[in-house]
Scaffold this active site. Structure first.
Site, PDB file in Angstrom:
ATOM      1  CB  THR A 105      -0.868   0.009   1.281  1.00 16.22           C
ATOM      2  OG1 THR A 105      -1.426  -1.294   1.487  1.00 16.22           O
ATOM      3  CG2 THR A 105      -1.962   1.058   1.199  1.00 16.22           C
ATOM      4  N   GLY A 176      -6.989  -4.471   3.289  1.00 20.11           N
ATOM      5  CA  GLY A 176      -7.230  -3.707   4.506  1.00 20.11           C
ATOM      6  C   GLY A 176      -8.359  -4.328   5.297  1.00 20.11           C
ATOM      7  CD  GLU A 206      -9.561 -10.560   4.252  1.00 20.69           C
ATOM      8  OE1 GLU A 206      -9.533  -9.381   3.865  1.00 20.69           O
ATOM      9  OE2 GLU A 206      -8.721 -11.036   5.015  1.00 20.69           O
ATOM     10  CG  ASP A 281      -2.853 -12.866   3.566  1.00 20.18           C
ATOM     11  OD1 ASP A 281      -3.776 -13.010   4.373  1.00 20.18           O
ATOM     12  OD2 ASP A 281      -2.756 -11.858   2.831  1.00 20.18           O
ATOM     13  CG  ASP A 282      -0.011 -10.686   5.833  1.00 18.14           C
ATOM     14  OD1 ASP A 282      -1.222 -11.029   5.939  1.00 18.14           O
ATOM     15  OD2 ASP A 282       0.350  -9.651   5.267  1.00 18.14           O
TER      16      ASP A 282
HETATM   17  C1  LIG Z   1      -4.647 -11.155   7.018  1.00 12.58           C
HETATM   18  N1  LIG Z   1      -5.544 -10.714   6.016  1.00 12.58           N
HETATM   19  C2  LIG Z   1      -5.524  -9.495   5.412  1.00 12.58           C
HETATM   20  N2  LIG Z   1      -6.700  -8.986   4.994  1.00 12.58           N
HETATM   21  C3  LIG Z   1      -6.755  -7.747   4.425  1.00 12.58           C
HETATM   22  N3  LIG Z   1      -5.672  -6.957   4.257  1.00 12.58           N
HETATM   23  C4  LIG Z   1      -4.485  -7.446   4.657  1.00 12.58           C
HETATM   24  C5  LIG Z   1      -4.335  -8.732   5.234  1.00 12.58           C
HETATM   25  N4  LIG Z   1      -3.016  -8.933   5.484  1.00 12.58           N
HETATM   26  C6  LIG Z   1      -2.368  -7.804   5.105  1.00 12.58           C
HETATM   27  N5  LIG Z   1      -3.252  -6.911   4.616  1.00 12.58           N
HETATM   28  C7  LIG Z   1      -2.986  -5.546   4.120  1.00 12.58           C
HETATM   29  O1  LIG Z   1      -1.588  -5.409   3.882  1.00 12.58           O
HETATM   30  C8  LIG Z   1      -1.059  -4.296   4.642  1.00 12.58           C
HETATM   31  C9  LIG Z   1       0.357  -4.587   5.075  1.00 12.58           C
HETATM   32  O2  LIG Z   1       1.205  -4.598   3.942  1.00 12.58           O
HETATM   33  P1  LIG Z   1       1.602  -3.235   3.180  1.00 12.58           P
HETATM   34  O3  LIG Z   1       1.762  -2.152   4.220  1.00 12.58           O
HETATM   35  O4  LIG Z   1       0.523  -2.950   2.201  1.00 12.58           O
HETATM   36  O5  LIG Z   1       2.914  -3.543   2.524  1.00 12.58           O
HETATM   37  C10 LIG Z   1      -2.007  -4.199   5.839  1.00 12.58           C
HETATM   38  O6  LIG Z   1      -1.956  -2.876   6.371  1.00 12.58           O
HETATM   39  C11 LIG Z   1      -3.352  -4.523   5.214  1.00 12.58           C
HETATM   40  O7  LIG Z   1      -3.900  -3.369   4.585  1.00 12.58           O
HETATM   41 ZN   LIG Z   2      -4.064 -10.440   1.879  1.00 15.79          ZN
END
Ligand SMILES: CNc1ncnc2c1ncn2[C@@H]1O[C@H](COP(=O)(O)O)[C@@H](O)[C@H]1O
Ligand SMILES: [Zn+2]
Length: 346
Positions: A105, A176, A206, A281-282
């Site tokens: 973002t 988000g 979600e 995802d993360d």
């Molecule tokens: C777990 N499920 C999820 N659902 C929705 N949005 C998510 C997310 N996981 C991450 N983000 C989105 O990714 C941003 C962080 O990376 P960036 O700062 O963009 O690089 C979070 O602030 C959120 O907006």
């Molecule tokens: Zn995601």
């Protein structure tokens, strides 16, 4: 980390690590190395206890957004953004990913001298720094619109995506906190993005918001992410849409969007022949890797090696890479797959 049973065995994990893979749903700030987060936090005199919160593990979806706020307090400088981008890509390459489509973002943070544009340029510089040292992995970038953003802020992000399209920005993501905002706010910007040839992936379903999820399905993005909370009607609309779906098993189970791995909607969609792609995802927030997500799927859904190979190969076609890059990826994949099959045959 949530004491989730690692369903897979070491042989399955080793096989999945050997698979050439494509990552299509990885948020940059959700994938930052824990060691780097600790180091950056120490530099900013942020309480190390807070870092433990980031590394804790089990958390609800709502708590995730608190974690991202914390991470964003740490990754504020141009050099930090370049570094985390390079490191996330290095970690992808180490996990035998042959194409990584990151998303992030763009953030306007005047208190840190950051504009959305200098943020995007820092990420692109991090990608360049990675690519100068690594030739084996292709990289794509999506710019994310955060659900807290206004129609104007969303349009600004689309304008940046158009401006940096030639530098590797292939599309937009909407992400988000899914309980915030309204689809009608960001739709005009996404209409403009699509009209200019950019690809779109939407986080959808979600949480249970049937009207919004239905509007997003009708809008027909190029891809969807998650789609956990659907009723029967939405599920059949998804199947009928044939829109490729990014599935993040650990993210959905840890945030309790899905009860457990065996219950994940991957099973029904995969066996119905719906286009699906496994993603992290993360990877930092959920302490996982793409290989581990593949191993979890292999074990939870009783998939064999041939099925896993096909799953990985098909994901190339769901990427937003240019067709000549896709061709290159298929050639690299086939070569690697032949080696895997040869070694497992001997
Ligand atoms: C777990 N499920 C999820 N659902 C929705 N949005 C998510 C997310 N996981 C991450 N983000 C989105 O990714 C941003 C962080 O990376 P960036 O700062 O963009 O690089 C979070 O602030 C959120 O907006
Ligand atoms: Zn995601």
């Amino acid at each position: 980390m949530k004491t989730l049973p690692d369903l897979y065995n070491q042989e399955q994990l080793a096989f999945c690590q050997s698979l050439p893979k494509v990552e299509l749903h990885a948020h940059l700030n959700g994938s930052v190395r824990a060691s780097t987060l600790r180091e950056l936090a120490a530099e900013k005199q942020i309480d190390p206890e807070l870092c433990k919160l980031i590394e804790k593990g089990d958390r609800t979806l709502a708590e995730c957004f608190g974690i991202f706020t914390l991470i964003h307090q740490v990754t504020t400088s141009i050099s930090a953004i370049q570094r985390i981008t390079r490191e996330v890509l290095e970690d992808c390459a180490a996990d035998n990913i042959i194409f990584a489509e990151l998303r992030t973002t763009p953030k306007s943070r005047p208190e840190h001298g950051l504009t959305k544009q200098t943020y995007v340029e820092a990420v692109l510089a991090g990608i360049d720094a990675f690519s100068e040292q690594n030739s084996g992995m292709e990289v794509g970038l999506l710019l994310s619109i955060d659900r807290r953003e206004s129609a104007e802020e969303a349009m600004h992000t689309v304008t940046l995506a158009q401006q940096y399209h030639s530098r590797g920005v292939s599309g937009l993501d909407l992400s988000g906190n899914p309980t915030l905002g309204s689809w009608t706010t960001w739709r005009p910007a996404l209409d403009a993005a699509r009209a200019s040839g950019l690809h779109i992936s939407l986080h959808a379903g979600e949480v249970y918001r049937p009207a919004e999820t239905s509007q997003m399905l009708e809008w027909r993005p190029d891809r969807l992410g998650h789609m956990c909370c659907l009723d029967e009607q939405l599920r059949s609309s998804l199947l009928a849409s044939h829109i490729p779906l990014e599935l993040c098993l650990s993210s959905n189970v840890i945030t309790e969007s899905v009860a457990g791995y065996p219950d994940h909607h991957f099973r029904q969609l995969y066996h119905a022949g719906h286009p699906v792609v496994l993603c992290t995802d993360d990877s930092s927030v959920f302490s996982t890797t793409l290989s581990r997500e593949y191993a979890l799927a292999m074990a939870a859904f009783l998939l064999d090696r041939r099925e896993m190979l096909m799953l990985a190969k098909k994901s190339i076609d769901y990427s937003f890479a240019e067709s000549h890059i896709k061709q290159r990826l298929h050639t690299a994949f086939d070569r690697a797959a032949a080696k895997i099959q040869h070694s497992s045959a001997s």
